[in-house]
Design a protein around this motif. Structure first.
Motif, PDB file in Angstrom:
ATOM      1  N   UNK A  33       0.831  -1.202   0.000  1.00 22.71           N
ATOM      2  CA  UNK A  33       0.000   0.000   0.000  1.00 22.71           C
ATOM      3  C   UNK A  33       0.871   1.259   0.000  1.00 22.71           C
ATOM      4  N   UNK A  34       2.071   1.171   0.582  1.00 21.54           N
ATOM      5  CA  UNK A  34       3.018   2.287   0.504  1.00 21.54           C
ATOM      6  C   UNK A  34       3.435   2.504  -0.948  1.00 21.54           C
ATOM      7  N   UNK A  35       3.749   1.407  -1.660  1.00 26.36           N
ATOM      8  CA  UNK A  35       4.139   1.494  -3.070  1.00 26.36           C
ATOM      9  C   UNK A  35       3.022   2.098  -3.916  1.00 26.36           C
ATOM     10  N   UNK A  36       1.793   1.620  -3.702  1.00 26.51           N
ATOM     11  CA  UNK A  36       0.656   2.144  -4.469  1.00 26.51           C
ATOM     12  C   UNK A  36       0.527   3.653  -4.312  1.00 26.51           C
ATOM     13  N   UNK A  37       0.653   4.114  -3.068  1.00 27.10           N
ATOM     14  CA  UNK A  37       0.486   5.536  -2.791  1.00 27.10           C
ATOM     15  C   UNK A  37       1.613   6.364  -3.393  1.00 27.10           C
ATOM     16  N   UNK A  38       2.839   5.893  -3.264  1.00 33.53           N
ATOM     17  CA  UNK A  38       3.986   6.652  -3.778  1.00 33.53           C
ATOM     18  C   UNK A  38       4.024   6.658  -5.300  1.00 33.53           C
TER      19      UNK A  38
END
Length: 297
Positions: A230-235
């Protein structure tokens, strides 16, 4: 965005794939509310997503609740967990807050692994979708699709309203300069805690919905790697933007789906894309587009 999602199943896009995109997009939007607008980095958001999935699946399968009540129960569980995690995490700042959330998430993961009602490594399988309000049969793919679409758009609009409310403005001020916000008379700890609870509740809504879509609640949803995804998706999409998490989730889920034949190499491809985005598109895809057209997206 709403028009594209309504038309998607009628133009050849696989409904289950689109439902997965919407669930993860809502999860990413919830995470973005906390990090992108509150400046609070959580490495344990999977505990809200996964725990709501387990509660929803158990309520639907064992207790026989209708899908809307099962999801609401999952959201309630995630909200309570978010209240507890927030109270503990906001006592510290920076990397210490991040590590507290990771530690709490690992505790939830091992609880899900050992608790008798979660099914251990097998998870909770064959979760019935049931009938919405006792009337609409959600075993029909199109009915389930529009149910998920309604949940996604409702959650997205809620986040949009929060961001553009006076509360959202204070949250942005805390992100930019917490000491100055405190000097203006705001109780920053209370604002950060509310952001934690709101983010956890919306992440729980996404997790509960996903459990019904795939009729499964598994350890994958509470694993630390889910928090990383979810960190990757947001960034990738654009931190601190409205539509960035949606685009980021679509890209990540699309890669997992269409590059599945690569096996473990999917992770390598995701890593390469993440590095390229960080080096060349520091604001994320949507952030760079917004900066180019001088408009907040």
């Amino acid at each position: 965005m709403a028009a594209v999602l309504v038309a998607a199943p009628f133009v050849g896009l696989y409904p289950v794939f689109m439902m997965k995109v919407m669930c993860f997009a809502l999860f990413a939007c919830a995470f973005n509310l906390l990090l992108g607008f509150g400046g609070l980095l959580s490495f344990g958001h999977a505990m809200f997503f996964g725990s709501a999935g387990y509660v929803t699946a158990h309520a639907a399968k064992v207790w026989g609740l209708t899908p809307e009540l099962a999801i609401l129960l999952g959201v309630a569980a995630a909200t309570v967990l978010g209240w507890i995690a927030g109270k503990l995490a906001i006592r510290r700042e920076g990397i210490y807050l991040t590590m507290i959330t990771l530690a709490l998430a690992q505790m939830v993961y091992f609880f899900a692994l050992q608790a008798p009602f979660t099914g251990g490594e097998d998870g909770i399988q064959a979760v019935p979708r049931g009938r919405l309000l006792g009337l609409i049969d959600l075993s029909q793919p199109l009915a389930m699709y529009f149910f998920v679409l309604a949940i996604f758009l409702g959650g997205f609009l809620l986040i949009y309203r929060i961001i553009h409310s006076p509360y959202g403005q204070v949250l942005k001020a805390i992100r930019e300069n917490e000491p100055r916000t405190t000097s203006l008379g705001y109780d920053t700890a209370k604002f950060k805690h509310r952001a934690f609870v709101l983010s956890a509740a919306i992440a729980g809504l996404a997790g509960g919905t996903k459990a019904l879509v795939f009729q499964l609640a598994s350890l994958t949803d509470v694993h630390w790697s889910m928090s990383g995804e979810v960190v990757l998706m947001t960034l990738v999409g654009g931190l601190g933007t409205i539509f960035g998490p949606v685009i980021g989730a679509a890209i990540m889920v699309g890669m997992q789906n269409y590059l599945a034949q690569l096996g473990a190499w999917v992770t390598i491809v995701q890593g390469i894309i993440f590095v390229v985005v960080v080096l060349l598109f520091r604001r994320g895809i949507v952030g760079e587009i917004g900066a180019a057209i001088k408009k907040s997206l």
